[in-house]
Scaffold this active site. Structure first.
Site, PDB file in Angstrom:
ATOM      1  N   ARG A 107      -5.702  -3.780  10.584  1.00 14.15           N
ATOM      2  CA  ARG A 107      -4.654  -4.233  11.162  1.00 14.15           C
ATOM      3  C   ARG A 107      -5.089  -5.016  12.495  1.00 14.15           C
ATOM      4  NH1 ARG A 107      -1.258  -4.049   7.825  1.00 14.15           N
ATOM      5  NH2 ARG A 107      -0.756  -2.143   6.834  1.00 14.15           N
ATOM      6  N   ASP A 125       3.648  -0.916  12.480  1.00 13.88           N
ATOM      7  CA  ASP A 125       2.252  -1.503  11.853  1.00 13.88           C
ATOM      8  C   ASP A 125       2.143  -3.054  12.198  1.00 13.88           C
ATOM      9  OD1 ASP A 125       1.121   0.600  10.704  1.00 13.88           O
ATOM     10  OD2 ASP A 125       2.020   0.611   8.785  1.00 13.88           O
ATOM     11  N   LYS A 159      -3.309   5.991  15.036  1.00 15.70           N
ATOM     12  CA  LYS A 159      -3.632   5.083  13.795  1.00 15.70           C
ATOM     13  C   LYS A 159      -5.344   5.162  13.439  1.00 15.70           C
ATOM     14  CE  LYS A 159       0.573   4.601  12.783  1.00 15.70           C
ATOM     15  NZ  LYS A 159       1.353   4.885  11.463  1.00 15.70           N
ATOM     16  N   ARG A 161      -4.175   1.718  18.616  1.00 16.64           N
ATOM     17  CA  ARG A 161      -4.102   0.259  18.603  1.00 16.64           C
ATOM     18  C   ARG A 161      -3.380  -0.375  19.691  1.00 16.64           C
ATOM     19  NH1 ARG A 161      -1.681   0.647  12.289  1.00 16.64           N
ATOM     20  NH2 ARG A 161      -3.667   0.460  11.329  1.00 16.64           N
ATOM     21  N   ARG A 198       2.711   5.958  -2.925  1.00 15.59           N
ATOM     22  CA  ARG A 198       4.042   6.968  -3.212  1.00 15.59           C
ATOM     23  C   ARG A 198       4.160   6.915  -4.845  1.00 15.59           C
ATOM     24  NH1 ARG A 198       4.754   5.495   1.857  1.00 15.59           N
ATOM     25  NH2 ARG A 198       6.050   6.618   3.378  1.00 15.59           N
ATOM     26  N   LYS A 233       0.849  -1.367  -0.108  1.00 14.72           N
ATOM     27  CA  LYS A 233       0.199  -0.039  -0.133  1.00 14.72           C
ATOM     28  C   LYS A 233       0.847   1.292   0.058  1.00 14.72           C
ATOM     29  CE  LYS A 233      -1.004   2.064   3.619  1.00 14.72           C
ATOM     30  NZ  LYS A 233      -1.345   2.622   4.971  1.00 14.72           N
TER      31      LYS A 233
END
Ligand code: DC
Length: 637
Positions: A383, A311, A338, A342, A26, A21
């Site tokens: 996630r 992550d 995030k 998390r 980018r 991703k």
């Protein structure tokens, strides 16, 4: 709700995962700003990247997508972005929200940036402050320093800039990506102790690939020339964060997972996650083309800072209970901002499953323990959903309350998870019967199930149940999102010949001409297929096998079925059978089923096709008994 079926055998697989991703988003920005046409290979098609594509198009960039071949062709604008006046919608994507802000300023006219409720809660103050110093006018529609915001770069100019990177490195990446297209050179200094440094390295390395000139004058000071970008043919690496769930499963199940295309020279910081697995006792092999993790008998706790690859912290959190000693993670206080908080999310959900876990503000501590069944809240955070899926694969009774949030970065996540089950699924006694409408599949499936003592599943009835609900709720069958939401929500229960949908008896409704008319459109929806496929596989696993009939059972649902059968008959014969069953005119039915055959065989996602190794059975002029006998002579439970 999704109850995760535990693995019955350790996986042993070489996986080809979708593109990263972070790299896709980018690359989209770089290609959009470049001079010339770029082709991006192995691009990720997910919520976050579709958000970026959508925003760039609204800034005047021409982008052609080919999802099947994972390719995106971008006609660069050579830094000349133009707004068509439409607001930009970043959905829930943090990278899109941040990267698009300086790009919107480059359009030098007022642009409204907005998004889903979740992103409106995330802070971007640092980036807004720097943009203001660049002469950009910013008006907040809601809360100060949050989206939605109107950005106007009419007076855009560039000076010496400072950016604080303690909360997110995305602010800096956003400024760097836009810098070569600014009116003049940019001098950027970093303040504070940067988090997620590898993402910054990724940005710099990709800018370089697209021809930018960035000089690190001294530590934490960059000089970026306003020299623009050049178009590139660019190969995107598989997503290292997504790979973490598969590596973790290998380590936990004493299995083996190799991710192809993700080599040791990857530009993604999250590959450092496998170093932790190695420290815990897993065997890791890295070469230029792939990384492979093998689980061993040893799994001990770790104490680590995950500041640079945060992550994957939720992935570590779900491994920790299986380790022989406690684990603790530090340096990740910033992940509270995030998609969800998390740290709090993993701690709360692990506690719910009977694991001792503690939120330390800067990270978490987790004790070894046995997971008990429970429903995990996913906080609409991909996630959290993906990490707890790993826990469900090695424990009994883990259910996710909202699995669909994985679509943010990995829409096919559960399909890849099913690849981990291939070894176990091979043991199931599956008879797959496929064929067009009216070929006699259902009668055959019932007959064979009776003879063999297996249960049977009419998968067409599942697609019909969704179609019936679509009609009942007055939804447009072509509205993909709404139809998926129905498929996700409804419970379909078979009791003998009866079908109950959300508790209502719909046995007759699902066979009505109204349902016949829309079911093929519903069945062509990839999101619906993915949800129903999951349910079909789970149904068979719970029973050790079964007789499943439909259109894609032998080709997609269970390509390793013990026996695959393709049943057919002439269209006239099929129409005659359905006419005898329903009392409706044969001509009308002939038209209906040939129309449906056409859609079923031509759709993009798992069209009706004949598997190479299927037993071909033409039922024209034959009785059910004759055909059943033919099949039973080749199938043994
Ligand atoms: O078998 P049937 O006629 O009841 O199927 C209804 C529709 O559902 C049909 O148009 C094709 C679709 N279908 C499918 O796409 N995949 C399956 N496995 C089963 C049915």
């Amino acid at each position: 709700m999704l109850s995760i079926d535990p693995l019955t055998k350790p996986p042993s697989i070489d996986l080809k995962l979708p593109g990263s991703k972070s790299i896709t988003n980018r690359a989209l920005v770089l290609a959009a700003l470049a001079k010339g046409t770029s082709t991006l290979h192995r691009a990720l098609f997910a919520e976050d990247t579709l958000a970026m594509i959508d925003c760039l198009r609204k800034l005047g960039v021409n982008i052609a997508t080919d999802e099947l071949n994972e390719e995106i062709v971008v006609t660069g604008c050579a830094g000349q972005l133009r707004s068509n006046g439409d607001p930009l919608w970043v959905r829930q994507s943090g990278t899109t929200a941040r990267f698009i802000m300086p790009l919107a300023a480059l359009a030098q006219t007022e642009v409204l940036i907005n998004g889903d409720p979740q992103i409106l809660k995330r802070p971007h103050g640092e980036l807004f402050d720097v943009l203001k110093k660049m002469g950009v006018e910013i008006r907040f529609e809601g809360e100060e320093n949050h989206l939605p915001a109107r950005i106007n770069g009419a007076a855009l100019h560039v000076e010496k800039l400072h950016v604080n990177v303690e909360q997110s490195s995305q602010y800096l990446s956003a400024l760097l990506l836009s810098a070569p297209c600014m009116p003049n050179d940019m001098a950027l200094s970093l303040d504070g102790d940067a988090v997620s440094m590898p993402y910054l390295q990724m940005t710099l390395s990709m800018m370089n690939t697209f021809g930018a000139s960035v000089e690190e004058v001294k530590k934490n000071q960059f000089h970026i020339r306003a020299s623009g970008y050049k178009a590139k043919d660019y190969e995107i690496e598989p997503d290292a964060s997504t790979a973490s769930y598969f590596f973790a499963t290998a380590a936990l199940s004493k299995g083996r997972v190799k991710v192809e295309g993700l080599g040791k020279a990857s530009i993604q910081g999250d590959i450092e996650f496998v170093d932790l697995l190695e420290q815990m006792g897993a065997e890791v092999t890295r070469n230029e083309q792939a990384i492979e993790v093998r689980g061993t008998d040893v799994l001990q706790g770790v104490h680590a800072s995950m500041k640079n690859f945060s992550d994957t912290a939720p992935t570590l959190a779900v491994i920790a209970p299986s380790a022989s000693t406690p684990s603790s993670v530090s340096g990740i206080g910033f992940i509270a901002y995030k998609e969800s908080d998390r740290i709090a999310a993993v701690v709360t959900e692990l506690q719910k499953l009977g694991i001792e876990a503690e939120d330390n503000g800067d990270g978490f501590t987790i004790q070894p323990g046995t997971v008990k069944p429970g429903i995990v809240h996913t906080y609409d955070d991909h996630r959290i959903a993906m990490a707890f899926t790993v826990l469900g694969l090695i424990s009994n009774g883990v259910t996710l309350d909202d699995p669909e949030c994985v679509a943010k970065t990995a829409p096919d996540f559960f399909e890849y998870v099913d690849q981990l089950r291939l070894e176990g699924d091979q043991e199931l006694a599956i008879l797959a019967i496929d064929g067009p409408a009216g070929s006699g599949k259902t009668s055959l499936a019932k007959r064979i199930a009776n003879e063999t003592g297996l249960e049977y599943l009419d998968t067409g009835a599942m697609y019909r149940s969704v179609a019936a609900k679509v009609i009942e709720e007055g939804i447009d069958p072509e509205d993909k999102e709404l139809v998926i939401a129905i498929a996700n929500r409804i419970s379909i229960v078979f009791e003998g010949e009866e079908v109950f949908v959300e508790g209502d008896r719909l046995t007759d409704t699902i066979r009505s001409p109204q349902v016949n008319a829309v079911v093929s459109y519903v069945a062509a929806n990839p999101g619906v297929r993915s949800i129903l496929r999951r349910a079909q596989r789970s149904w068979a696993r719970k029973r050790g096998g079964g007789v499943l009939e439909g259109r894609d059972i032998g080709t997609v649902v269970f390509p390793q079925a013990r026996l695959k059968v393709y049943v057919t008959a002439t269209p006239e014969e099929r129409a005659k059978r359905r006419s005898l069953e329903s009392g409706r005119p044969m001509e009308e039915i002939l038209q209906e089923i040939t129309g449906r055959d056409k859609i079923d065989s031509s759709r993009m996602d798992s069209p009706l096709s004949i598997s190479n190794d299927a037993l071909m059975v033409d039922s024209t002029g034959k009785t059910i008994d004759e055909v059943a006998e033919e099949i039973l002579s080749s199938f043994h439970v």
